[in-house]
Motif scaffolding. Structure first.
Motif, short mmCIF file in Angstrom:
data_model
loop_
_atom_site.label_atom_id
_atom_site.label_comp_id
_atom_site.label_asym_id
_atom_site.label_seq_id
_atom_site.Cartn_x
_atom_site.Cartn_y
_atom_site.Cartn_z
N LYS A 29 13.16 -13.41 1.47
CA LYS A 29 12.97 -12.20 0.68
C LYS A 29 12.01 -11.21 1.34
CE LYS A 29 14.06 -14.55 -3.63
NZ LYS A 29 13.66 -14.90 -5.01
N GLY A 56 10.58 -13.79 -7.93
CA GLY A 56 11.73 -13.92 -8.83
C GLY A 56 12.22 -15.35 -8.96
N GLU A 85 6.38 -13.84 -10.05
CA GLU A 85 7.17 -12.67 -10.47
C GLU A 85 7.68 -11.90 -9.27
OE1 GLU A 85 9.28 -10.48 -12.96
OE2 GLU A 85 8.00 -12.12 -13.66
N GLU A 86 6.87 -11.73 -8.24
CA GLU A 86 7.33 -11.05 -7.03
C GLU A 86 8.50 -11.80 -6.40
OE1 GLU A 86 6.80 -8.33 -5.46
OE2 GLU A 86 4.93 -7.51 -6.25
N ALA A 102 6.69 -5.86 -10.36
CA ALA A 102 6.22 -7.19 -10.74
C ALA A 102 4.81 -7.12 -11.33
CB ALA A 102 6.25 -8.13 -9.54
N PRO A 146 12.80 -18.78 -10.84
CA PRO A 146 12.84 -19.32 -12.20
C PRO A 146 11.92 -20.52 -12.33
CG PRO A 146 14.83 -19.93 -11.00
CD PRO A 146 14.08 -18.97 -10.12
N LYS A 152 4.92 -5.67 -14.86
CA LYS A 152 5.49 -6.63 -15.82
C LYS A 152 4.47 -7.69 -16.21
CE LYS A 152 9.43 -9.73 -16.54
NZ LYS A 152 10.70 -10.24 -15.95
#
Length: 205
Positions: free
Chosen positions: A81, A24, A21-22, A197, A26, A200
């Motif tokens: 990132k 991002g 999640e951090e 993140a 897919p 979520k």
């Protein structure tokens, strides 16, 4: 690029969920039911003979062990990132804390829990061994607390090393470990838990 993530709710796969999640990234998510034996089925054991989650499969290569997964995903997707250091001493620093979490801290957690937890039959508990293990666990938390003195995060800025270590501490809180003596650690963990993140993933658990 294909990435598949095998997980089970309320398991150590939550750690990998936080990392994904951090970043991002897919991925295809495959939910397994541990109680029904999903991780012991032949098709899963072909990918992870340990029969455990988390597991990722990236471009047809299965990768297990949460520390290895965190470092691999960091190398593949986290450098640009700014969530994982480029090759060099700073990456070594990140790797140090990720592996320390699973090996040194994890060993003390295991030694404590296998001698003290209420889910164990009374004749399997060992109060003296549990007390020694709790002392060792406290010493390890003290190491982390000292390392965080004067820092916002382990490497200065937030990285997946923080994600990884803080997720392990969530388990310790669930196990009722006293975090009162560790002011630096508590302030750092609060910052980690404030990330979108984290919110979520926890909301979905």
């Amino acid at each position: 690029m294909t990435l598949t993530f095998y997980y089970a709710p309320m398991s150590t796969a939550t750690l990998t969920d936080l990392v994904i999640e951090e970043l991002g990234v897919p991925c295809q998510r495959i939910k397994l039911d541990i109680k029904k034996g999903d991780t012991k089925k032949p098709e899963f054991l072909k990918l992870n003979p340990n029969g455990k989650v988390p597991l990722i499969v990236h471009d047809d290569v299965p990768i297990f062990e949460s520390a290895a997964i965190t470092m691999y995903l960091g190398e593949q997707f986290g450098v640009q990132k700014k969530l994982y250091p480029a090759p060099g001493p700073e990456r070594g620093e990140a790797m140090k804390w990720i592996v320390w979490t699973n090996v040194t801290l994890g060993d003390s957690v295991y030694n404590w829990s296998r001698n003290t937890q209420e889910w164990l039959p009374a004749d399997h508990r060992n109060a003296k061994a549990g007390e020694a293990a709790l002392k060792e666990l406290g010493a390890n938390l003290g190491i982390l607390d000292k390392a965080l003195a004067g820092k916002q995060f382990l490497l200065g800025d937030y990285t997946l090393a923080d994600t990884h270590v803080n997720s392990m501490l969530d388990w310790l809180r669930h196990m009722k470990v006293d975090f009162g003596p560790y002011a630096n650690l508590n302030a750092w963990s609060k910052r980690c838990c404030a990330r979108p993140a984290y919110a979520k993933v926890m909301a979905a658990e």
